[in-house]
Write a protein that holds these residues in place. Sequence first.
Motif, mmCIF file in Angstrom:
data_model
loop_
_atom_site.group_PDB
_atom_site.id
_atom_site.type_symbol
_atom_site.label_atom_id
_atom_site.label_comp_id
_atom_site.label_asym_id
_atom_site.label_seq_id
_atom_site.Cartn_x
_atom_site.Cartn_y
_atom_site.Cartn_z
ATOM 1 N N LEU A 181 67.819 32.207 -58.836
ATOM 2 C CA LEU A 181 67.720 33.758 -59.047
ATOM 3 C C LEU A 181 66.609 34.273 -58.721
ATOM 4 O O LEU A 181 65.532 33.911 -58.649
ATOM 5 N N ASP A 182 66.638 35.866 -58.368
ATOM 6 C CA ASP A 182 65.452 36.464 -58.075
ATOM 7 C C ASP A 182 64.717 36.701 -59.131
ATOM 8 O O ASP A 182 65.410 36.311 -60.446
ATOM 9 N N SER A 183 63.542 37.399 -59.096
ATOM 10 C CA SER A 183 62.739 37.485 -60.081
ATOM 11 C C SER A 183 63.482 38.498 -61.179
ATOM 12 O O SER A 183 62.779 38.111 -62.265
ATOM 13 N N GLY A 184 64.195 39.334 -60.936
ATOM 14 C CA GLY A 184 64.836 39.967 -61.999
ATOM 15 C C GLY A 184 65.982 39.560 -62.545
ATOM 16 O O GLY A 184 66.788 39.987 -63.453
ATOM 17 N N LYS A 185 66.373 38.323 -62.086
ATOM 18 C CA LYS A 185 67.432 37.411 -62.555
ATOM 19 C C LYS A 185 68.829 38.269 -62.494
ATOM 20 O O LYS A 185 69.581 38.214 -63.370
ATOM 21 N N GLU A 186 68.742 39.008 -61.385
ATOM 22 C CA GLU A 186 70.099 39.750 -61.151
ATOM 23 C C GLU A 186 71.192 39.182 -60.114
ATOM 24 O O GLU A 186 72.285 39.608 -59.958
ATOM 25 N N PHE A 187 70.364 38.556 -58.926
ATOM 26 C CA PHE A 187 71.090 38.012 -57.809
ATOM 27 C C PHE A 187 70.757 36.420 -57.562
ATOM 28 O O PHE A 187 69.688 36.071 -57.844
ATOM 29 N N ILE A 188 71.538 35.934 -56.838
ATOM 30 C CA ILE A 188 71.194 34.742 -56.349
ATOM 31 C C ILE A 188 70.392 34.900 -54.932
ATOM 32 O O ILE A 188 70.995 36.013 -54.359
ATOM 33 N N MET A 189 69.287 34.518 -54.609
ATOM 34 C CA MET A 189 68.632 35.013 -53.561
ATOM 35 C C MET A 189 67.931 33.823 -52.718
ATOM 36 O O MET A 189 67.405 32.866 -53.231
ATOM 37 N N CYS A 190 68.360 33.742 -51.371
ATOM 38 C CA CYS A 190 67.850 32.628 -50.591
ATOM 39 C C CYS A 190 66.326 32.943 -50.336
ATOM 40 O O CYS A 190 65.645 33.671 -50.003
ATOM 41 N N SER A 191 65.661 31.660 -50.436
ATOM 42 C CA SER A 191 64.370 31.897 -50.513
ATOM 43 C C SER A 191 63.664 31.836 -49.056
ATOM 44 O O SER A 191 62.732 32.148 -48.878
ATOM 45 N N ILE A 192 64.496 31.530 -47.981
ATOM 46 C CA ILE A 192 64.102 31.607 -46.757
ATOM 47 C C ILE A 192 63.934 33.027 -45.878
ATOM 48 O O ILE A 192 62.973 33.586 -45.707
#
Length: 132
Positions: free
Chosen positions: A74-85
Amino acid sequence: MDEPTAPATARPEPLPLCASGELVEKGNAFVFDVLHFREPARAFVLRFDGQIVAYLNRCLHVPTEMDWQYGEFLDSGKEFIMCSIHGAVYEPLTGRCAGGPCGRGKLTVIEVIERDGQVYWYPSRDTQPAFA
């Protein structure tokens, strides 16, 4: 004379993944190994808005694993799955691309169920257990 009918394809038995308590709301995912089209891959299951969801750990933009650190999707806001790349973001409950370089696509869904304090996943034609 009647034609013989093909046997109905039985749904595979669900396979145990982890205890329900291991999946904290918007917390780290449980990562597990699979074979996707007979190639080794990873998948993950996480809890979001009280639901469990699971996907193949593969970004649509570039077929690479997405977690920031092991199990962190999850992104820092815990709203989305976010690719780290490259920062592609996906809606956690549907896997649909919500922004970034993932186009109009969707993550590969792994069907899961939660019952009796345990989380299970269903193998599919394309995604099978990594063990024999």
